[in-house]
Design a protein around this motif. Structure first.
Motif, PDB file in Angstrom:
ATOM      1  N   GLU A   1       6.783  85.038  28.878  1.00  0.00           N
ATOM      2  CA  GLU A   1       6.079  85.342  29.222  1.00  0.00           C
ATOM      3  C   GLU A   1       4.497  84.443  29.677  1.00  0.00           C
ATOM      4  OE1 GLU A   1       6.583  89.713  26.953  1.00  0.00           O
ATOM      5  OE2 GLU A   1       5.436  87.973  26.030  1.00  0.00           O
ATOM      6  N   ARG A   2       3.148  84.918  30.342  1.00  0.00           N
ATOM      7  CA  ARG A   2       2.421  84.511  29.915  1.00  0.00           C
ATOM      8  C   ARG A   2       1.734  85.559  28.795  1.00  0.00           C
ATOM      9  NH1 ARG A   2       3.974  85.918  35.232  1.00  0.00           N
ATOM     10  NH2 ARG A   2       3.824  84.559  37.095  1.00  0.00           N
TER      11      ARG A   2
ATOM     12  N   GLN B   1      -0.068  80.690  24.656  1.00  0.00           N
ATOM     13  CA  GLN B   1       1.334  79.913  25.062  1.00  0.00           C
ATOM     14  C   GLN B   1       1.164  78.563  24.834  1.00  0.00           C
ATOM     15  OE1 GLN B   1       1.660  81.537  28.669  1.00  0.00           O
ATOM     16  NE2 GLN B   1      -0.156  79.713  29.722  1.00  0.00           N
ATOM     17  N   GLN B   2       1.902  77.876  24.595  1.00  0.00           N
ATOM     18  CA  GLN B   2       2.329  76.206  25.071  1.00  0.00           C
ATOM     19  C   GLN B   2       1.989  75.544  26.042  1.00  0.00           C
ATOM     20  OE1 GLN B   2       3.373  74.176  22.264  1.00  0.00           O
ATOM     21  NE2 GLN B   2       3.249  75.848  20.234  1.00  0.00           N
ATOM     22  N   LEU B   3       1.093  74.372  25.919  1.00  0.00           N
ATOM     23  CA  LEU B   3       0.883  73.917  27.743  1.00  0.00           C
ATOM     24  C   LEU B   3       2.339  73.358  27.720  1.00  0.00           C
ATOM     25  CD1 LEU B   3      -3.088  72.402  26.332  1.00  0.00           C
ATOM     26  CD2 LEU B   3      -2.209  75.004  27.596  1.00  0.00           C
ATOM     27  N   THR B   4       2.906  72.882  27.325  1.00  0.00           N
ATOM     28  CA  THR B   4       3.522  71.671  27.809  1.00  0.00           C
ATOM     29  C   THR B   4       4.999  73.142  28.292  1.00  0.00           C
ATOM     30  OG1 THR B   4       5.273  71.512  25.602  1.00  0.00           O
ATOM     31  CG2 THR B   4       3.484  70.571  26.581  1.00  0.00           C
ATOM     32  N   GLY B   5       6.200  72.903  28.856  1.00  0.00           N
ATOM     33  CA  GLY B   5       7.206  73.415  29.678  1.00  0.00           C
ATOM     34  C   GLY B   5       7.918  73.551  28.685  1.00  0.00           C
ATOM     35  N   ALA B   6       8.773  74.340  28.175  1.00  0.00           N
ATOM     36  CA  ALA B   6       9.868  74.857  27.135  1.00  0.00           C
ATOM     37  C   ALA B   6      11.054  74.456  27.636  1.00  0.00           C
ATOM     38  CB  ALA B   6       9.933  76.001  26.845  1.00  0.00           C
ATOM     39  N   ASN B   7      12.020  73.809  26.971  1.00  0.00           N
ATOM     40  CA  ASN B   7      13.405  73.186  27.617  1.00  0.00           C
ATOM     41  C   ASN B   7      14.560  74.102  27.113  1.00  0.00           C
ATOM     42  OD1 ASN B   7      11.768  71.196  28.585  1.00  0.00           O
ATOM     43  ND2 ASN B   7      11.712  70.119  26.683  1.00  0.00           N
ATOM     44  N   VAL B   8      15.155  74.470  27.719  1.00  0.00           N
ATOM     45  CA  VAL B   8      16.238  75.861  27.039  1.00  0.00           C
ATOM     46  C   VAL B   8      17.534  74.595  27.285  1.00  0.00           C
ATOM     47  CG1 VAL B   8      17.600  77.115  27.579  1.00  0.00           C
ATOM     48  CG2 VAL B   8      15.037  77.142  28.185  1.00  0.00           C
ATOM     49  N   TYR B   9      18.083  74.452  25.874  1.00  0.00           N
ATOM     50  CA  TYR B   9      19.171  74.213  26.111  1.00  0.00           C
ATOM     51  C   TYR B   9      20.729  74.999  25.750  1.00  0.00           C
ATOM     52  CZ  TYR B   9      17.681  68.991  25.499  1.00  0.00           C
ATOM     53  OH  TYR B   9      17.059  68.162  25.692  1.00  0.00           O
TER      54      TYR B   9
ATOM     55  N   THR C   1      13.677  73.819  32.657  1.00  0.00           N
ATOM     56  CA  THR C   1      12.452  74.125  31.617  1.00  0.00           C
ATOM     57  C   THR C   1      12.013  75.510  32.098  1.00  0.00           C
ATOM     58  OG1 THR C   1      12.286  71.815  31.132  1.00  0.00           O
ATOM     59  CG2 THR C   1      10.634  73.282  31.616  1.00  0.00           C
ATOM     60  N   LEU C   2      11.243  76.490  31.084  1.00  0.00           N
ATOM     61  CA  LEU C   2      10.514  77.352  31.223  1.00  0.00           C
ATOM     62  C   LEU C   2       9.246  76.941  31.469  1.00  0.00           C
ATOM     63  CD1 LEU C   2      12.980  80.358  29.974  1.00  0.00           C
ATOM     64  CD2 LEU C   2      13.210  79.951  31.884  1.00  0.00           C
ATOM     65  N   LEU C   3       8.897  77.923  32.564  1.00  0.00           N
ATOM     66  CA  LEU C   3       7.213  77.508  32.276  1.00  0.00           C
ATOM     67  C   LEU C   3       6.952  79.178  32.160  1.00  0.00           C
ATOM     68  CD1 LEU C   3       7.014  75.229  35.832  1.00  0.00           C
ATOM     69  CD2 LEU C   3       6.812  75.140  33.195  1.00  0.00           C
TER      70      LEU C   3
ATOM     71  N   ILE D   1       8.374  88.484  36.377  1.00  0.00           N
ATOM     72  CA  ILE D   1       8.650  87.199  36.791  1.00  0.00           C
ATOM     73  C   ILE D   1       9.223  86.579  37.624  1.00  0.00           C
ATOM     74  CG2 ILE D   1       9.801  85.968  35.349  1.00  0.00           C
ATOM     75  CD1 ILE D   1       8.167  87.762  32.548  1.00  0.00           C
ATOM     76  N   HIS D   2       9.731  86.279  37.892  1.00  0.00           N
ATOM     77  CA  HIS D   2      10.205  85.221  38.449  1.00  0.00           C
ATOM     78  C   HIS D   2      11.033  84.036  38.233  1.00  0.00           C
ATOM     79  CE1 HIS D   2       6.728  86.479  40.669  1.00  0.00           C
ATOM     80  NE2 HIS D   2       7.462  85.930  41.986  1.00  0.00           N
TER      81      HIS D   2
END
Length: 289
Positions: free
Chosen positions: A55-56, A60-68, A76-78, A149-150
């Motif tokens: 979500e926005r 929120q964190q400033l970096t991308g969320a790396n999904v494993y 990487t989710l923005l 969300i896209h």
């Protein structure tokens, strides 16, 4: 409604080193986002579906969320992005990391396990507090958030356990949304169902049975305010939702399919109104699929 129960394991099962180098996976010519989220179709029993989104948020964190997925990099989710994928039923490791760098310190310890059931769809949200474990979200809350969300499109998947999704068209059925003016059902501050309210819920149960070839689930949403705009106590909201649930069951909607959702939506767009349509804060909302 599929909800994941997570277990935590501190072990030394290393994440794939090849997948860790995600910088090489990014292709500058690829757009960040693709199409907007649409309806979620049911998958066949041989697969489980995961909708992982971010979500926005003001926190929120400033970096991308790396999904494993099972120790391998997926995307990487923005903020404002989602990914959808399928896995074989069974136990899988899922999580999103905000840590940067090629070596990803700590990625070999905080691994979260989820038991996925065949034919189920799971909605997971990135934890913006930096916690690896995803937040399991119920369908109604998730689909409301996903409307803006896209799909994340700028990374190439490296998780080898991900399967191509196959959908069960026999189970495919649009979600129907119904609303009832709260003033029709209850007097202000009361949890006693009125006689017009009984008739309205009887009509609603009949409408649901006529609209759907097969009822898979009915969700009763609590409303946040009464017809005068006053915030309702949690206990009163719960009592009213339970009374509505019981009345639907009394009118031949199977009890095992009727659930109460804690989600509160104030911006729903009614599809079918039982009686005159009220403004959102004055509605009881019922979803059926």
């Amino acid at each position: 409604m599929a909800i994941i129960r997570f277990g935590w394991r501190c072990g030394l099962a290393a994440l794939s080193l090849a997948a860790a180098a995600e910088a090489a996976i990014h292709t500058p010519s690829r757009p960040l986002f693709a199409e907007k989220f649409d309806i979620t179709l049911p998958v066949v029993n041989q697969l489980a579906q995961v909708i992982y989104y971010r979500e926005r948020s003001e926190f929120q964190q400033l970096t991308g969320a790396n999904v494993y997925v099972d120790g391998e990099f997926h995307t990487t989710l923005l903020p404002g992005g989602y990914t959808a994928f399928c896995l074989r039923p069974g136990r899988h490791q899922l999580g999103a990391y905000f840590t940067q760098g090629a070596h990803y310190p700590g990625k070999n310890t905080h691994l979260y396990q989820a038991d996925l059931q065949g034919g189920s769809t799971y909605f997971l949200r990135v934890n913006e507090l930096g916690v690896t474990e995803p937040q399991s979200v119920d369908r109604i809350q998730a689909e409301a958030s996903l409307q803006s969300i896209h799909r994340q499109a700028h990374m190439l998947n490296r998780a080898t356990q991900i399967q191509a999704c196959a959908y069960d068209r026999d189970r495919e059925q649009a979600t129907r949304q119904y609303t009832i003016d709260i003033a029709v059902l209850f007097s202000p501050g009361s949890s006693t169902l009125s006689e017009p309210g009984r008739e309205a819920l009887r009509d609603l149960a009949l409408t649901i049975r006529q609209d759907l070839n097969r009822i898979n689930q009915v969700d009763v949403l609590s409303q946040s305010r009464d017809q005068h705009g006053n915030v309702l106590a949690d206990s009163l909201r719960q009592q009213r939702a339970e009374i509505i649930r019981n009345q639907l069951i009394y009118n031949a909607v199977p009890s095992e399919l009727v659930a109460i959702s804690a989600t509160v939506q104030s911006d729903v767009k009614p599809q079918t109104c039982i009686g005159e349509c009220a403004v959102p804060q004055q509605q009881i909302v019922v979803y059926a699929r």
